[in-house]
Structures are given as C-alpha cells and as structure tokens.
Design a protein around this motif. Structure first.
Motif, PDB file in Angstrom:
ATOM      1  N   MET A  78       0.821  -1.208   0.000  1.00  0.00           N
ATOM      2  CA  MET A  78       0.000   0.000   0.000  1.00  0.00           C
ATOM      3  C   MET A  78       0.857   1.261   0.000  1.00  0.00           C
ATOM      4  O   MET A  78       1.413   1.645   1.010  1.00  0.00           O
ATOM      5  N   LYS A  79       0.909   1.922  -1.126  1.00  0.00           N
ATOM      6  CA  LYS A  79       1.633   3.195  -1.173  1.00  0.00           C
ATOM      7  C   LYS A  79       0.730   4.309  -0.678  1.00  0.00           C
ATOM      8  O   LYS A  79      -0.397   4.458  -1.160  1.00  0.00           O
ATOM      9  N   ARG A  80       1.225   5.057   0.246  1.00  0.00           N
ATOM     10  CA  ARG A  80       0.442   6.202   0.724  1.00  0.00           C
ATOM     11  C   ARG A  80       0.373   7.272  -0.360  1.00  0.00           C
ATOM     12  O   ARG A  80       1.162   7.274  -1.297  1.00  0.00           O
ATOM     13  N   LYS A  81      -0.533   8.180  -0.191  1.00  0.00           N
ATOM     14  CA  LYS A  81      -0.662   9.263  -1.159  1.00  0.00           C
ATOM     15  C   LYS A  81       0.614  10.098  -1.177  1.00  0.00           C
ATOM     16  O   LYS A  81       1.134  10.496  -0.142  1.00  0.00           O
ATOM     17  N   ASN A  98       1.359   8.922  -9.636  1.00  0.00           N
ATOM     18  CA  ASN A  98      -0.062   9.248  -9.616  1.00  0.00           C
ATOM     19  C   ASN A  98      -0.385  10.381  -8.639  1.00  0.00           C
ATOM     20  O   ASN A  98      -1.318  10.292  -7.844  1.00  0.00           O
TER      21      ASN A  98
END
Lengths: 351, 351
Positions: B1-4, B47
């Motif tokens: 899970m990549k954080r924002k 992103n």
DNA sequence: TTACAAAGCGAAAACGTTTTCGTGTTAAAA
DNA sequence: TTTTAACACGAAAACGTTTTCGCTTTGTAA
C-alpha cells in the motif's frame, strides 16, 4: 456581515497567544481559570467554531464518507443513503454523494474528485457500464492508496474490500416458492440481461426454486429485458414484450418480476388481457418500494431492507477507518455481510 | 500500500524544492523545460494528485455545496438532488448531503456541521418542524457569516437569499381547472394542514380556481390531513378519512390531491365504494412521481420539474459564489425564480 | 572588464488548527 | 538566601498547497 472568527483573531483581540486560546477553549488545565473564562466568553459571543478544513488537514482525516451510486431517484438507493447517513451522523461523519448515472466514466471521475483528500473512505454500488466492461482498476487503485471501500448490492467479487449484499438467490427463491405453494404451475420470470449481477442471481434463484420442486423450467417463460434507463418508449416496448409472453403462454399463472416496475407493468398488461389478480394470476416482485406498497393491487414483494444495508455498510467502513494502526496489521481480512431478504405478502398473491 | 504522494516527497526524491515541484506541475515558465519534464514524469508515475483539503484551506473555498433536505426517499427531492449534482459537477463542485428528517434540531445540527468550513454554500428545503416553529435563526446566522443560501420549494419569505419555488397556487389552479373543464361539479381537495406552506398554497389555488368559475367552495369538500411521517397506521387513518369524505358527499365527482399518495389512496377508496375512474370520479394529483406514472390508472398530475429546480438552484448558488468581490457590493439583490408547473394528463381524468 | 538582465530555482509566508516543548514568574521548601 | 516545583503562558512545528520575493548563475551588451 461578520466574517468567520478564527483563533488568531481572538488571540489578537484578547492579547494572548493563539496557543492559549486553543487550549482555553479545549479546557486545558494549563490555562488559568481566569483566562479560560475570558476566552470562552469571547468565543461564545463571536460564535467561534473551529474550521473543519483546517482540522481535516491537521488530522489527516476528514470525517467524511463518499457515496457513489448509479442513481438517486430510486427507492432502494435512497433508502441505503438514509441508512448510511443515519449511522454516519451518529458517529460524527458527513456524507458526500456522487452519482455515476450508470456510466463508467462518471464513476471514475467522481471517485477521483473525492479520493484526493476530500473523504476518508467510499461506500458504493457499481455502475452497470462498469459491470459490463469489468474494468475495476479505479477501485484497486483507490484501495492501494490506503482508502477503504465498502461495496453494496452490486459488487465485484475479486476486489479486496468489505461488502454488503442482498441474498438475491435466496430472496428470489422465497418469492418463487411462495408462488409454487400457492398453487402456481406455470411461473414466468421477468428479469434483466445477465450482466447486471442482481438480475442474473435472481434468475438463478428462480431456477433453483423450480428445480427443487421438480418443475422443469421452460425457456419461453423466461423474459429477459434489455435494461436501459427507462424512457417512455422503453415502457411501451416493455408492455409489448410482456404481452407477447402472456399470449404465447396462455397457461401462465404466476409471475416473478425482478423489480417493481416489471411487476406493475405485468399486472397492467395482464388485466388488459382479462386476467384477474391474484385469482388467475399471482405476482411477486423484488424491491419493496413505493409502488409495491401503494399501487392497486398492492404487491407481494421481496424486501431488501435498503436502510439496513446502508447502516451496515457505514458501520463497516467507519469501524475500519477507526482501527488503530496497531490493530491494523492483523486485520487484513475483509467481511462480506449478507442482509436477509423478507417476503412481504400483499394483495398480488393469494393468502 | 503506497500512501498518497505529496509535493514534499516528490521534491525530496528529485532533490529540488517544493516550490519548484509545484511550479513545474503547473507548467510555470519559471521552470526549465528539463526540470518540468522530470517532475511531471515522476508525478505521473506516482499518480500525484493535489490534496483537496490543503487547497481548500489555502483558497478558503471548498468547491463543495451543502444540501439539506427533509428526506431523500422521496421522488421530488431526489430529482432535485439529481439536478443540483448535474450542474455542480459540471462546474467543478461536489455535493454533500444532510437530511433533516423533518426535524428542527437535525436541521440545525446538520447546518452547523457543514457551516464550519466544509462547504461554500447551502441549498436547502426547510423541515416541516422548522416551518411550524418559524424559528429561522440558523438561516440568518449562516447568511450573516457570509455563507450564501439558496432555498427551494419550502422557503421562508423574509430570509435574504435566493429562492427557487414552484408556483403552487398556479399549479393547483391548473389542476382544478382541468377538473372543472372536464365537467366536475363537486370537486374535493385532499390537502395537508396549513403550516406546510405548499399545502396552504395549493389549497389557495384550489379556492381561487373555484372562485374564478363562480363555484362556491364547501367546507365539507376540503379534507385536511394531519401530515406526519406516514406509517402504516396513518395510512389506515387516511383511508378512513377519505372514505368519510365520500360518504358524506355522495356527489363528489372530482378530486384534487396535493400529493401522489393522497391521490392513489383516494382512488383505492373510491373503487372500493364502487366508483369508476375517470368515468364517475376524476382525480388530479400533485408531484409527478413514480406512482403517478405507473399505478393503474395512471394519474393526471401537476409536475414540478424537480430536476430543473435543482439545476436552477445550483446555478444561482454557484453564480453567487463566484462573484468577484468587486461585483459583490452592488449585487445585494436576491432573486426568486419560479419554475412553471406542467399538467400531465393521464388516465385518471377524461381526455 | 564591468554591468546588467534574464533564467532558474529556493525560502518563506499564508490558510487555521493542535500539540509539544520551552520559558518566565511566583510561591514554597531547604 | 537559595533551590525547586508548580503554574501560566508563548513559540514553533506540522498538515499540503500556492505564490511572492529574493538569490544565484549565466549570457549578453556596454
């Protein structure tokens, strides 16, 4: 017009620091009784309220839930929203609504608009177009960025998230069994094309019920409607198709319709053909909406408990949002909750 | 899970300053072609999306509209939301929904929750309880703090804000006139108690229509229903009251009902009493909802164009929000837009 | 060579909070 | 008198942006 007052202004006015004001308002023991009173009085006078946006930024949570549904002018979905709103508010959350209008693009855009910090998590029901295309990348991306999703009703099986669904198969079975028990020998189903998951499942329930009672299903008794948004022309076409169903199957004595509209339309057509409800034709529908309750005859129907679905979905989401980070690791399991349907008997079936 | 990912992280990773990253992403000419490309590529890869909350805080506007309505499981209100959402989205706004559930307290609480920075302005329809108590301080306070409000349908006359209303009087007149032209001599009205403004106005329209056609109104033909939330018991009571109306006025040949439910219920009762629709009794209702369209017989009804109301309300609000401060001073006038009603003729009246 | 403009970039402030840490004052204890 | 503790408060950082202003470097004109 007085602008909204901030900590800074209060601080300046009272000639203390911002920190003091903040602490005084939160009743910190660091601050003397005197100053506290003074600050609080002033704050009350000027009707001070902490700025939500600033809090969101600081806390990195917005206390807001994003809902995305295909349409809102729809009894089931509004019921779900009512349920979500109920528990969200009770737990201090707001609710922000986006409509996909059954379009894939609008679904994606809406999610992007909200996913950039505006909300803490999603509750959604998938658009038909998305279901057809089976393109779920926007869901997985959102989840990968650490934003939880809860899907309801129309869900995608292989997406890692909590789900709240209706047992469509069982609900449909209940409906058809009711007809069987009431003596129907030739039960038709009016349903949607298969890509809408619920249509498929309800059809499956219909078939299972027949099978379990040793009734051979007949293809001519299965009417699949092309399920666009229902304009008035489409309504005409719907009536024609149903009329055809009756005319080519004179023996039909029971109808299971996967939504209210199909049911009332079937009744309308049947009456025109001289059939009496429920004497010579019994009808059961799905979705306990305003039509079922108030049309004449009122419809025996399978209620999905939309509000309960909303409540459960909100509960699942908020629970997950409020998991402490410690608990987080272990808890990588996702839940799928099935909300039981209920057969509500009214005038369209014999009692 | 990549954080924002944030500007800061990109800056660190690329070993430039935050300012540079920000400018590069916004295609500032200050930044060299090289760096711009580099930054943009990196941002795309990860992103990056600017955090909405931070933007809101900085710009002191949220690009979000708060809607507060009495309930959402209601054709008219959901249509209005659809309309609001449509133009809001088109103009880059989000929509956040609060339900008052017809309660004064919930209305106040909901407004407070949203007014503290979460939204730029309100679109709302007043709760019945508020209408009864005539306590509008929360509206004036909100407005005084510089947050614009647009009211629709159920409005309070002396509040300084834009309004979008239905011409209830004229709509009701059209309905009753239709009945008169169709030969009805004894037209009854089924309405709500007077504190619900729309009930009052529609009653007024009924009376005006009669008067203009030199028909004396008879008190016994005016049925005022205590308008609580409609539980099933209330439905029974409603039927009883309508039955009484018919029994004590054998001559009734036309009914004007101020909502769909009253209309279908009246039809149901009338049929039980042996009346034929529209032959011996003609019925016109208000609100073009799902019942009007799909019940049998379908209802001749006054459509309020809910979606259009929503669109107009959103347009008014956003226009005001986007007024430059210069233009602001002169423009202290508020608008009241009347959306015309339309009589939709169906089977419950003679053609 | 000197001066200067342009180009490219960074520091810092601002939006409105909360919270940690530090600091100065006073009163009590040694 | 000196030390210490309690008390009351303020400074500053942090959340993630955008934007203004200033600083360096380079190239160009004088």
């Amino acid at each position: 017009m007085k602008r909204k007052v901030t900590l800074k202004q209060i601080a300046k006015e009272l000639d203390v620091s911002i920190s003091t004001v903040s602490k005084a308002l939160r009743n910190s023991i660091e601050i003397s009784e005197d100053t506290r009173q003074k600050v609080q009085a002033f704050a009350k006078l000027y009707n001070y309220r902490p700025n939500n946006i600033a809090l969101s930024l600081k806390n990195r949570k917005t206390k807001t839930i994003g809902i995305i549904i295909p349409e809102i002018v729809h009894h089931f979905f509004s019921k779900v929203i009512t349920g979500i709103e109920l528990v969200a508010n009770k737990r201090g959350y707001n609710v922000i609504v986006g409509l996909s209008n059954e379009s894939f693009d609008k679904e994606v855009i809406n999610m992007q608009m909200l996913a950039n910090g505006s909300i803490d998590g999603f509750i959604l029901s998938i658009a038909k177009e998305t279901l057809q295309q089976q393109d779920y990348h926007h869901f997985t991306e959102t989840i990968n960025q650490g934003m939880p999703i809860v899907m309801f009703d129309r869900v995608a099986d292989n997406i890692p998230c909590d789900k709240v669904i209706v047992d469509d198969i069982k609900g449909a079975k209940k409906a058809v069994e009711k007809l069987i028990h009431n003596g129907c020998k030739n039960i038709a189903i009016i349903t949607t094309r298969d890509y809408v998951s619920v249509g498929k499942l309800r059809t499956q329930g219909y078939l299972e019920a027949l099978e379990e009672h040793k009734i051979d299903p007949k293809g001519s008794l299965i009417l699949k409607i092309e399920d666009k948004l229902l304009s008035d022309e489409d309504l005409d076409k719907l009536e024609k198709e149903i009329e055809l169903l009756f005319k080519s199957n004179k023996v039909v004595d029971g109808i299971f319709a996967v939504n209210e509209l199909y049911a009332v339309t079937a009744i309308k057509v049947a009456r025109k053909l001289g059939l009496e409800i429920p004497k010579s034709l019994q009808v059961v529908s799905f979705t306990d909406g305003v039509l079922s309750k108030h049309s004449t005859p009122s419809l025996t129907t399978v209620s999905q408990h939309g509000q309960e679905i909303g409540e459960k979905a909100a509960q699942l989401l908020i629970d997950r949002l409020e998991l402490d980070d410690e608990e987080y690791n272990e808890e990588e399991q996702y839940e799928t909750v099935v909300i039981e349907t209920e057969l509500i008997e009214r005038e369209s079936t014999k009692s």
